[in-house]
Design a protein around this motif. Structure first.
Motif, PDB file in Angstrom:
ATOM      1  N   VAL A   1      17.787 -14.411 -10.612  1.00 31.22           N
ATOM      2  CA  VAL A   1      16.501 -13.793 -10.265  1.00 31.22           C
ATOM      3  C   VAL A   1      16.703 -12.700  -9.222  1.00 31.22           C
ATOM      4  O   VAL A   1      16.130 -11.603  -9.332  1.00 31.22           O
ATOM      5  CB  VAL A   1      15.499 -14.869  -9.768  1.00 31.22           C
ATOM      6  CG1 VAL A   1      14.266 -14.226  -9.161  1.00 31.22           C
ATOM      7  CG2 VAL A   1      15.107 -15.791 -10.912  1.00 31.22           C
ATOM      8  N   ARG A   2      17.530 -12.960  -8.214  1.00 34.42           N
ATOM      9  CA  ARG A   2      17.770 -11.946  -7.170  1.00 34.42           C
ATOM     10  C   ARG A   2      18.471 -10.711  -7.727  1.00 34.42           C
ATOM     11  O   ARG A   2      18.205  -9.591  -7.289  1.00 34.42           O
ATOM     12  CB  ARG A   2      18.591 -12.550  -6.042  1.00 34.42           C
ATOM     13  CG  ARG A   2      17.774 -13.467  -5.175  1.00 34.42           C
ATOM     14  CD  ARG A   2      18.536 -13.909  -3.951  1.00 34.42           C
ATOM     15  NE  ARG A   2      17.720 -14.825  -3.177  1.00 34.42           N
ATOM     16  CZ  ARG A   2      18.181 -15.936  -2.646  1.00 34.42           C
ATOM     17  NH1 ARG A   2      19.444 -16.281  -2.777  1.00 34.42           N
ATOM     18  NH2 ARG A   2      17.380 -16.712  -1.954  1.00 34.42           N
ATOM     19  N   ALA A   3      19.383 -10.923  -8.682  1.00 35.35           N
ATOM     20  CA  ALA A   3      20.063  -9.771  -9.287  1.00 35.35           C
ATOM     21  C   ALA A   3      19.062  -8.860  -9.984  1.00 35.35           C
ATOM     22  O   ALA A   3      19.167  -7.638  -9.933  1.00 35.35           O
ATOM     23  CB  ALA A   3      21.136 -10.249 -10.268  1.00 35.35           C
ATOM     24  N   VAL A   4      18.066  -9.453 -10.602  1.00 31.84           N
ATOM     25  CA  VAL A   4      17.056  -8.655 -11.317  1.00 31.84           C
ATOM     26  C   VAL A   4      16.045  -8.073 -10.333  1.00 31.84           C
ATOM     27  O   VAL A   4      15.737  -6.880 -10.373  1.00 31.84           O
ATOM     28  CB  VAL A   4      16.350  -9.511 -12.400  1.00 31.84           C
ATOM     29  CG1 VAL A   4      15.202  -8.745 -13.032  1.00 31.84           C
ATOM     30  CG2 VAL A   4      17.345  -9.958 -13.454  1.00 31.84           C
TER      31      VAL A   4
ATOM     32  N   SER B   1      18.966  -5.235 -15.093  1.00 28.99           N
ATOM     33  CA  SER B   1      18.165  -5.703 -16.220  1.00 28.99           C
ATOM     34  C   SER B   1      18.461  -7.195 -16.417  1.00 28.99           C
ATOM     35  O   SER B   1      19.481  -7.713 -15.948  1.00 28.99           O
ATOM     36  CB  SER B   1      18.528  -4.928 -17.486  1.00 28.99           C
ATOM     37  OG  SER B   1      19.836  -5.270 -17.901  1.00 28.99           O
ATOM     38  N   CYS B   2      17.582  -7.866 -17.122  1.00 30.05           N
ATOM     39  CA  CYS B   2      17.805  -9.291 -17.402  1.00 30.05           C
ATOM     40  C   CYS B   2      19.074  -9.480 -18.218  1.00 30.05           C
ATOM     41  O   CYS B   2      19.847 -10.415 -17.983  1.00 30.05           O
ATOM     42  CB  CYS B   2      16.605  -9.877 -18.144  1.00 30.05           C
ATOM     43  SG  CYS B   2      15.136 -10.051 -17.125  1.00 30.05           S
ATOM     44  N   ARG B   3      19.301  -8.603 -19.164  1.00 29.78           N
ATOM     45  CA  ARG B   3      20.513  -8.706 -19.994  1.00 29.78           C
ATOM     46  C   ARG B   3      21.773  -8.458 -19.159  1.00 29.78           C
ATOM     47  O   ARG B   3      22.794  -9.098 -19.336  1.00 29.78           O
ATOM     48  CB  ARG B   3      20.447  -7.740 -21.164  1.00 29.78           C
ATOM     49  CG  ARG B   3      19.415  -8.140 -22.189  1.00 29.78           C
ATOM     50  CD  ARG B   3      19.416  -7.210 -23.388  1.00 29.78           C
ATOM     51  NE  ARG B   3      18.362  -7.573 -24.308  1.00 29.78           N
ATOM     52  CZ  ARG B   3      18.453  -8.549 -25.205  1.00 29.78           C
ATOM     53  NH1 ARG B   3      19.549  -9.250 -25.299  1.00 29.78           N
ATOM     54  NH2 ARG B   3      17.453  -8.817 -25.996  1.00 29.78           N
ATOM     55  N   GLY B   4      21.697  -7.518 -18.219  1.00 31.47           N
ATOM     56  CA  GLY B   4      22.829  -7.249 -17.343  1.00 31.47           C
ATOM     57  C   GLY B   4      23.139  -8.449 -16.452  1.00 31.47           C
ATOM     58  O   GLY B   4      24.303  -8.822 -16.251  1.00 31.47           O
ATOM     59  N   ALA B   5      22.081  -9.052 -15.887  1.00 33.90           N
ATOM     60  CA  ALA B   5      22.268 -10.233 -15.043  1.00 33.90           C
ATOM     61  C   ALA B   5      22.824 -11.395 -15.856  1.00 33.90           C
ATOM     62  O   ALA B   5      23.673 -12.150 -15.387  1.00 33.90           O
ATOM     63  CB  ALA B   5      20.950 -10.619 -14.384  1.00 33.90           C
TER      64      ALA B   5
ATOM     65  N   ALA C   1      18.006 -15.702 -18.951  1.00 30.18           N
ATOM     66  CA  ALA C   1      17.694 -14.829 -17.816  1.00 30.18           C
ATOM     67  C   ALA C   1      16.269 -14.297 -17.921  1.00 30.18           C
ATOM     68  O   ALA C   1      15.546 -14.248 -16.914  1.00 30.18           O
ATOM     69  CB  ALA C   1      18.692 -13.678 -17.751  1.00 30.18           C
ATOM     70  N   ILE C   2      15.868 -13.920 -19.120  1.00 34.54           N
ATOM     71  CA  ILE C   2      14.507 -13.401 -19.317  1.00 34.54           C
ATOM     72  C   ILE C   2      13.481 -14.465 -18.969  1.00 34.54           C
ATOM     73  O   ILE C   2      12.490 -14.206 -18.281  1.00 34.54           O
ATOM     74  CB  ILE C   2      14.327 -12.898 -20.771  1.00 34.54           C
ATOM     75  CG1 ILE C   2      15.179 -11.650 -21.003  1.00 34.54           C
ATOM     76  CG2 ILE C   2      12.856 -12.634 -21.083  1.00 34.54           C
ATOM     77  CD1 ILE C   2      15.299 -11.247 -22.463  1.00 34.54           C
ATOM     78  N   GLU C   3      13.710 -15.701 -19.411  1.00 34.22           N
ATOM     79  CA  GLU C   3      12.768 -16.788 -19.118  1.00 34.22           C
ATOM     80  C   GLU C   3      12.733 -17.111 -17.629  1.00 34.22           C
ATOM     81  O   GLU C   3      11.659 -17.377 -17.068  1.00 34.22           O
ATOM     82  CB  GLU C   3      13.134 -18.030 -19.923  1.00 34.22           C
ATOM     83  CG  GLU C   3      12.838 -17.893 -21.406  1.00 34.22           C
ATOM     84  CD  GLU C   3      13.332 -19.077 -22.219  1.00 34.22           C
ATOM     85  OE1 GLU C   3      13.685 -20.123 -21.633  1.00 34.22           O
ATOM     86  OE2 GLU C   3      13.372 -18.959 -23.451  1.00 34.22           O
ATOM     87  N   LEU C   4      13.893 -17.109 -16.975  1.00 34.08           N
ATOM     88  CA  LEU C   4      13.930 -17.388 -15.539  1.00 34.08           C
ATOM     89  C   LEU C   4      13.154 -16.341 -14.747  1.00 34.08           C
ATOM     90  O   LEU C   4      12.359 -16.673 -13.861  1.00 34.08           O
ATOM     91  CB  LEU C   4      15.376 -17.434 -15.045  1.00 34.08           C
ATOM     92  CG  LEU C   4      16.189 -18.661 -15.416  1.00 34.08           C
ATOM     93  CD1 LEU C   4      17.639 -18.496 -14.994  1.00 34.08           C
ATOM     94  CD2 LEU C   4      15.599 -19.894 -14.781  1.00 34.08           C
TER      95      LEU C   4
END
Length: 131
Positions: free
Chosen positions: A14-17, A23-27, A38-41
């Motif tokens: 979450v902090r990375a995003v 991006s969620c995909r990058g994280a 990641a998208i759901e989190l």
């Protein structure tokens, strides 16, 4: 069954995003999780402010019959010789909910309710076995 992600890993994603602008995909790629995770989190974090794991496992099916617990127990108290199939049939007629007799049995088993056999109802012994 897979274990849930640790709270620390969830927060790092979450902090990375949120903080680093990833991006969620990058994280997801950085932390080795699925992009959908990641998208759901992040979505949960944005809507509730938390991203904790939900409880896993447990009984998900008995809530339907547990909703009728008081009625089932009163039926058995009023008519102790009622069969499991008759209880299931009653619930279908009154509430329109279909339960197999095995579900009714598990309802009683969870409550440790047992019914002793009535000596007056037992069959006669087999022929030829007189005492």
């Amino acid at each position: 069954m897979a274990k849930p992600l640790s709270p620390d890993l969830r927060l790092r994603i979450v902090r990375a995003v949120e903080d680093e602008g990833m991006s969620c995909r990058g994280a997801a790629g950085r932390f080795g999780v699925a992009p959908s995770t990641a998208i759901e989190l992040v979505s949960e974090w944005r809507s509730t402010g938390a991203c904790e794991a939900e409880a896993q496992g447990g009984d998900r099916r008995s809530a339907r019959i547990e909703g009728h617990a008081a009625e089932i127990l009163s039926l058995v108290e009023a008519t102790p010789d009622m069969t499991l199939a008759e209880i299931a049939d009653h619930l279908f007629k009154v509430h329109g909910e279909r339960f197999a007799p095995s579900v009714v049995w598990r309802f009683f088993d969870r409550r440790n309710i047992t019914f002793k056999k009535n000596i007056a109802r037992q069959r006669a012994g087999s022929a030829g076995r007189r005492r």
